[in-house]
Structure formats: C-alpha cells, structure tokens
Design a protein around this motif. Structure first.
Motif, mmCIF file in Angstrom:
data_model
loop_
_atom_site.group_PDB
_atom_site.id
_atom_site.type_symbol
_atom_site.label_atom_id
_atom_site.label_comp_id
_atom_site.label_asym_id
_atom_site.label_seq_id
_atom_site.Cartn_x
_atom_site.Cartn_y
_atom_site.Cartn_z
ATOM 1 N N ASN A 102 56.715 38.789 50.942
ATOM 2 C CA ASN A 102 58.026 38.213 50.623
ATOM 3 C C ASN A 102 58.121 36.799 51.171
ATOM 4 O O ASN A 102 57.504 36.481 52.197
ATOM 5 C CB ASN A 102 59.154 39.056 51.220
ATOM 6 C CG ASN A 102 59.344 40.364 50.488
ATOM 7 O OD1 ASN A 102 58.606 40.673 49.547
ATOM 8 N ND2 ASN A 102 60.311 41.154 50.908
ATOM 9 N N ASP A 103 58.907 35.955 50.503
ATOM 10 C CA ASP A 103 59.039 34.591 50.997
ATOM 11 C C ASP A 103 60.279 34.392 51.867
ATOM 12 O O ASP A 103 60.507 33.301 52.379
ATOM 13 C CB ASP A 103 59.038 33.574 49.847
ATOM 14 C CG ASP A 103 60.244 33.710 48.928
ATOM 15 O OD1 ASP A 103 61.100 34.577 49.198
ATOM 16 O OD2 ASP A 103 60.330 32.953 47.947
ATOM 17 N N GLU A 104 61.066 35.453 52.054
ATOM 18 C CA GLU A 104 62.251 35.351 52.890
ATOM 19 C C GLU A 104 62.027 36.016 54.249
ATOM 20 O O GLU A 104 61.325 37.018 54.348
ATOM 21 C CB GLU A 104 63.462 35.998 52.208
ATOM 22 C CG GLU A 104 64.001 35.198 51.034
ATOM 23 C CD GLU A 104 65.307 35.747 50.513
ATOM 24 O OE1 GLU A 104 65.619 36.913 50.843
ATOM 25 O OE2 GLU A 104 66.001 35.032 49.787
ATOM 26 N N SER A 121 63.982 30.878 53.795
ATOM 27 C CA SER A 121 62.876 31.138 52.879
ATOM 28 C C SER A 121 61.805 30.070 53.028
ATOM 29 O O SER A 121 62.108 28.882 53.201
ATOM 30 C CB SER A 121 63.381 31.163 51.437
ATOM 31 O OG SER A 121 62.304 31.210 50.522
#
Length: 264
Positions: A102-104, A121
C-alpha cells in the motif's frame, strides 16, 4: 523517490541518464506487418502456438530488471530498521500501520480520551520531478541541501465521550506542518471512515474556513492544540524520512515482483 535514486539522477555520467532507464524509456512502438497470404495452402496458420507465450524480449527485459534491482539493493537501507525509525518507536507515542504494497501509512495514538490518526501517502514523493541543474565547478555534492518533498498529511481527532470529529488537512515540508483547513463532522464515523460512500457524503458538507482566514490568535492557539498532541516538528521531520524509506522498499519489492512474473 528515495534520496539515493535522486542523487544517482544528478551525478550519473553513464548511459543510465535516469534512475530507472529500463522502465522509463520512450513508449514502445509496434509496427504491424500484414502476413503474406498463402495462395496454395493454409500452412501459414499452423505455426506452433506455444511460441507466442515466449517473447523474444523477455530475457533482455529480465536482465535489465535484475541490473536495476541489484543497483537499488546496493544503495538501499539495510533490512534492519534505520536509526531514525528505532528512535521514533522508542518514544512510544505513535503506532505505525504500514501495509506492504500500500502507498498509504497511518500513525495513531491516544491522548487522554482522544483518538488521533495521522495519514500520509508516498505517492506525493513518487510524483515529484527532480530539479534539473548543472553542478558548478568547485561545488561539492556533499554541500547540497537535502531534498525536501512536500507531502499532504491529514489528521483526525475523535473523543470517546463526545460526538463528532475534527479533521485537519496540512502540507508537511521542511520540518513543519502548514495547516490548510480544519473541518468538523458531527458524525465521527463519517469524518473518519475511509470509504467511497463516506467520501461522497463529505463532499456536500461545509468543511470550514481556510485556516489562514481565521483570526491570528485562533491560529496560534490551534497550533498549540496540535503540538500538545504530538503533532509537532519531530513528527514533521519523521514523515518525509519514513516516506522515502517506504518508497525505496516498495520500489525494490515492485522490481522483484515484475522480474519474477517475467521469468515465470
């Protein structure tokens, strides 16, 4: 983008003009040639179908991915946690929720009867273009200031004994949070839920004034309100560092996944 790859972009004198040459080349142009029509037979359609799944470019593509992977691993942080992250965790104020792939990233903590959540993010640093400039004669690379990437950070504060949620939108850069907006939602679930439906409902609500239009004394007191809850310079220094650390890990993982897929 990691600071390591950014440095390679500015100093490389080889044919690898950018950090990811094999993956950011010019768009591939395919020229379609009409097949010859066999006039006397249909043998042209009897080509072995299994060969279509073995592209002639696979081997070279895999080699380039392997080169990039090797280069990134040589300059990447060690598998053990970096010192800044160890120090941050030892303070015991925030819990980090970082899901692989995930990028968050989410940080959370309790403060009295409050639940505080911080979200940011790594997509922000992935989308930042590196400045292009020529190094002047006698200028030392070591004297260059570290690149500071602006990162959007949002906070939500809820209370266990009260309804509602305060949401704060900020920009984090150069060791500080610049507050853009403060929103209040009477429904805490609506203010904190991360779903498309909740996002749609929030769009029709009054989100409050821009922070810089508030009375100066109100701005000052709200900044103190945030700092007392650990939303301060230390956190503003950590977020860009952690973003680069995570972006580097995710990029290496992406290279490994793509290479494994090509090689399968």
């Amino acid at each position: 983008m990691s600071a390591f790859r950014a440095l390679r972009q500015l100093t490389s004198v080889s044919s690898r003009a950018v950090a990811r040459p094999a993956l950011r080349s010019a768009p591939l142009r395919l020229s379609v040639v009409a097949p010859r029509v066999a006039l006397s037979s249909t043998r042209a359609f009897s080509i072995t179908s299994s060969r279509f799944s073995e592209g002639s470019s696979d081997v070279l593509f895999s080699q380039k991915l392997a080169e990039e992977l090797k280069y990134e691993k040589e300059g990447a942080v060690a598998e053990t946690e970096p010192e800044f992250l160890k120090t941050f965790k030892e303070q015991g104020l925030w819990t980090i929720q970082d899901v692989e792939g995930n990028d968050e990233v989410t940080l959370s903590r309790k403060f009295g009867n409050e639940n505080i959540r911080v979200m940011f993010s790594i997509a922000d640093i992935q989308n930042v273009e590196e400045p292009e400039y020529e190094q002047e004669e006698g200028e030392s690379e070591e004297s260059d200031p570290a690149q500071s990437y602006p990162i959007r950070v949002s906070f939500s504060i809820t209370k266990s004994n009260a309804k509602g949620s305060i949401n704060v939108d900020t920009m984090c850069q150069e060791g500080a949070f610049v507050v853009d907006n403060i929103s209040f939602y009477p429904d805490a679930q609506l203010g904190t839920e991360l779903t498309a439906e909740a996002d749609w409902k929030r769009r029709g609500l009054y989100i409050g004034p821009q922070f810089d239009t508030l009375d100066v004394t109100v701005q000052e007191e709200f900044e103190k309100f945030l700092q007392e809850r650990g939303i301060n310079e230390n956190l503003a220094m950590l977020i860009p560092e952690y973003s680069e650390y995570k972006e580097q890990k995710e990029y290496i993982r992406w290279l490994e996944n793509v290479k494994n897929f090509v090689d399968a």
